[in-house]
Design a protein around this motif. Structure first.
Motif, PDB file in Angstrom:
ATOM      1  N   GLU A  53      -0.783  -1.696   9.804  1.00  0.00           N
ATOM      2  CA  GLU A  53      -2.116  -2.175  10.205  1.00  0.00           C
ATOM      3  C   GLU A  53      -2.354  -2.007  11.704  1.00  0.00           C
ATOM      4  OE1 GLU A  53      -0.019  -4.104   8.423  1.00  0.00           O
ATOM      5  OE2 GLU A  53      -1.004  -4.465   6.491  1.00  0.00           O
ATOM      6  N   PHE A  54      -1.288  -2.159  12.507  1.00  0.00           N
ATOM      7  CA  PHE A  54      -1.402  -2.051  13.958  1.00  0.00           C
ATOM      8  C   PHE A  54      -0.594  -0.841  14.424  1.00  0.00           C
ATOM      9  CE2 PHE A  54      -1.297  -6.955  13.732  1.00  0.00           C
ATOM     10  CZ  PHE A  54      -2.633  -6.999  13.353  1.00  0.00           C
ATOM     11  N   GLY A  65      15.346   6.730   6.240  1.00  0.00           N
ATOM     12  CA  GLY A  65      15.629   7.974   6.935  1.00  0.00           C
ATOM     13  C   GLY A  65      14.424   8.822   7.286  1.00  0.00           C
ATOM     14  N   VAL A  66      13.217   8.351   6.959  1.00  0.00           N
ATOM     15  CA  VAL A  66      11.992   9.105   7.225  1.00  0.00           C
ATOM     16  C   VAL A  66      11.166   8.368   8.270  1.00  0.00           C
ATOM     17  CG1 VAL A  66       9.852  10.015   6.233  1.00  0.00           C
ATOM     18  CG2 VAL A  66      11.963  10.051   4.886  1.00  0.00           C
ATOM     19  N   ASP A  67      10.694   9.087   9.279  1.00  0.00           N
ATOM     20  CA  ASP A  67       9.849   8.484  10.310  1.00  0.00           C
ATOM     21  C   ASP A  67       8.473   8.185   9.721  1.00  0.00           C
ATOM     22  OD1 ASP A  67       8.165   7.948  12.513  1.00  0.00           O
ATOM     23  OD2 ASP A  67       9.381   9.177  13.848  1.00  0.00           O
ATOM     24  N   ILE A  68       8.105   6.885   9.689  1.00  0.00           N
ATOM     25  CA  ILE A  68       6.814   6.490   9.113  1.00  0.00           C
ATOM     26  C   ILE A  68       5.889   5.909  10.191  1.00  0.00           C
ATOM     27  CG2 ILE A  68       7.823   6.056   6.840  1.00  0.00           C
ATOM     28  CD1 ILE A  68       7.580   3.015   7.509  1.00  0.00           C
ATOM     29  N   THR A  69       6.224   6.128  11.455  1.00  0.00           N
ATOM     30  CA  THR A  69       5.516   5.489  12.566  1.00  0.00           C
ATOM     31  C   THR A  69       4.012   5.695  12.508  1.00  0.00           C
ATOM     32  OG1 THR A  69       7.485   5.909  13.914  1.00  0.00           O
ATOM     33  CG2 THR A  69       5.494   5.191  15.072  1.00  0.00           C
ATOM     34  N   THR A  70       3.566   6.873  12.101  1.00  0.00           N
ATOM     35  CA  THR A  70       2.129   7.187  12.131  1.00  0.00           C
ATOM     36  C   THR A  70       1.460   7.063  10.764  1.00  0.00           C
ATOM     37  OG1 THR A  70       2.568   9.547  11.797  1.00  0.00           O
ATOM     38  CG2 THR A  70       2.458   8.760  14.076  1.00  0.00           C
ATOM     39  N   LEU A  71       2.199   6.630   9.741  1.00  0.00           N
ATOM     40  CA  LEU A  71       1.617   6.548   8.397  1.00  0.00           C
ATOM     41  C   LEU A  71       0.694   5.342   8.259  1.00  0.00           C
ATOM     42  CD1 LEU A  71       4.534   7.499   5.966  1.00  0.00           C
ATOM     43  CD2 LEU A  71       2.840   8.982   7.072  1.00  0.00           C
ATOM     44  N   LYS A  72      -0.342   5.481   7.449  1.00  0.00           N
ATOM     45  CA  LYS A  72      -1.271   4.400   7.137  1.00  0.00           C
ATOM     46  C   LYS A  72      -0.614   3.430   6.150  1.00  0.00           C
ATOM     47  CE  LYS A  72      -4.631   6.318   9.492  1.00  0.00           C
ATOM     48  NZ  LYS A  72      -5.040   5.757  10.795  1.00  0.00           N
ATOM     49  N   ARG A  83       3.763  -4.961   1.889  1.00  0.00           N
ATOM     50  CA  ARG A  83       3.538  -6.212   2.594  1.00  0.00           C
ATOM     51  C   ARG A  83       2.979  -7.237   1.620  1.00  0.00           C
ATOM     52  NH1 ARG A  83       0.005  -7.310   8.115  1.00  0.00           N
ATOM     53  NH2 ARG A  83       0.442  -9.543   8.223  1.00  0.00           N
ATOM     54  N   SER A  84       3.694  -8.323   1.448  1.00  0.00           N
ATOM     55  CA  SER A  84       3.283  -9.351   0.505  1.00  0.00           C
ATOM     56  C   SER A  84       2.464 -10.429   1.189  1.00  0.00           C
ATOM     57  CB  SER A  84       4.521  -9.971  -0.141  1.00  0.00           C
ATOM     58  OG  SER A  84       4.147 -10.883  -1.148  1.00  0.00           O
TER      59      SER A  84
END
Length: 251
Positions: A53-54, A65-72, A83-84
């Motif tokens: 979200e941020f 092992g996968v870069d998710i920094t820019t994923l929505k 996210r619960s």
């Protein structure tokens, strides 16, 4: 199962304020890791960054092992990071089962046979019933959501996340607003899920945190000042100083 998470030097700025200040953290598969800290420490911002979200100003988030920094957020959810307790699409007039089946339908990204009665579609109902059982709500499966108590609604929200079969759960204050009895039920529920999912728990209920966590990290003014086992955190003088006058750690 997997579900490993690596947070490296994560930063979020709001003007001159560092809400998260170079946060680094790792979660092993199946671990329940709790984040605690005084009000305004940056816990909600950190959860928001991990959920997508941020956006991070700097730093990185690696999941399995996968870069998710820019994923929505939706892209992260499809990869198994959920996210619960942030569910908004609950239909009060529908039953618990119907709500969880709808969550399953939404996760799959298509309508199955939307012209068919939903509860006659085993591809929706079977995983929904399993998630409801995991969330401890089997006895309420046919109950309209409008009749649920506050704690049961939180259990429903968890079922709506579990139906997607995530590998990592971000639990954002799951016991907020609960009675002592309701909190106890959620602690038992999370205990039953330990080891089956990797979990990052942000929670103000210190009794619950120390009963559940494998490891605890303490966030103060956006920085992690200590990480360790519950016993190590309980004995840490810097942590006790940070909580002095705010909250009391269990003994």
């Amino acid at each position: 199962m997997s579900g490993t998470l690596q947070i490296n030097q994560l930063v979020k700025r709001y003007g001159g304020l560092l809400a998260t200040d170079h946060v680094s953290l790792s979660l092993a598969a199946g671990e329940l890791h709790a984040i605690i800290g005084p009000n305004g420490a940056g816990k909600t911002t950190l959860i928001g960054q991990l959920g997508g979200e941020f956006p991070a100003d700097t730093g990185s988030v690696t999941f399995d092992g996968v870069d998710i920094t820019t994923l929505k957020p939706a892209q992260r959810a499809l990869r198994g990071l959920a996210r619960s307790y942030q569910i908004t699409s609950v239909f009060p007039e529908f039953s618990v089962l119907e709500n969880v089946a709808l969550a399953m339908q939404a996760h799959c990204g298509h309508s199955f046979g939307f012209w068919k009665p939903m509860l006659r579609q085993p591809e929706l109902v079977e995983p929904a019933l399993l998630a409801i059982e995991q969330a401890g709500l089997t006895h309420r499966a046919r109950t309209p959501v409008s009749e649920l108590a506050h704690g049961e609604r939180r259990q429903l929200e968890l079922a709506m996340v579990l139906v997607a079969q995530p590998r990592l759960l971000l639990l954002d204050e799951p016991m907020a607003g609960m009675s002592h009895q309701e909190s106890g039920k959620v602690v038992q529920l999370l205990q039953s899920l330990k080891g089956r999912y990797t979990m990052l728990l942000v929670e103000h209920d210190m009794d619950a945190v120390f009963a559940l966590a494998d490891r605890i990290s303490v966030l103060v003014y956006g920085r992690i000042i200590a990480s360790g086992t519950p016993e190590e955190i309980r004995a840490n003088e810097e942590v006790r100083t940070a909580y002095l006058g705010d909250e009391v750690l269990p003994v």
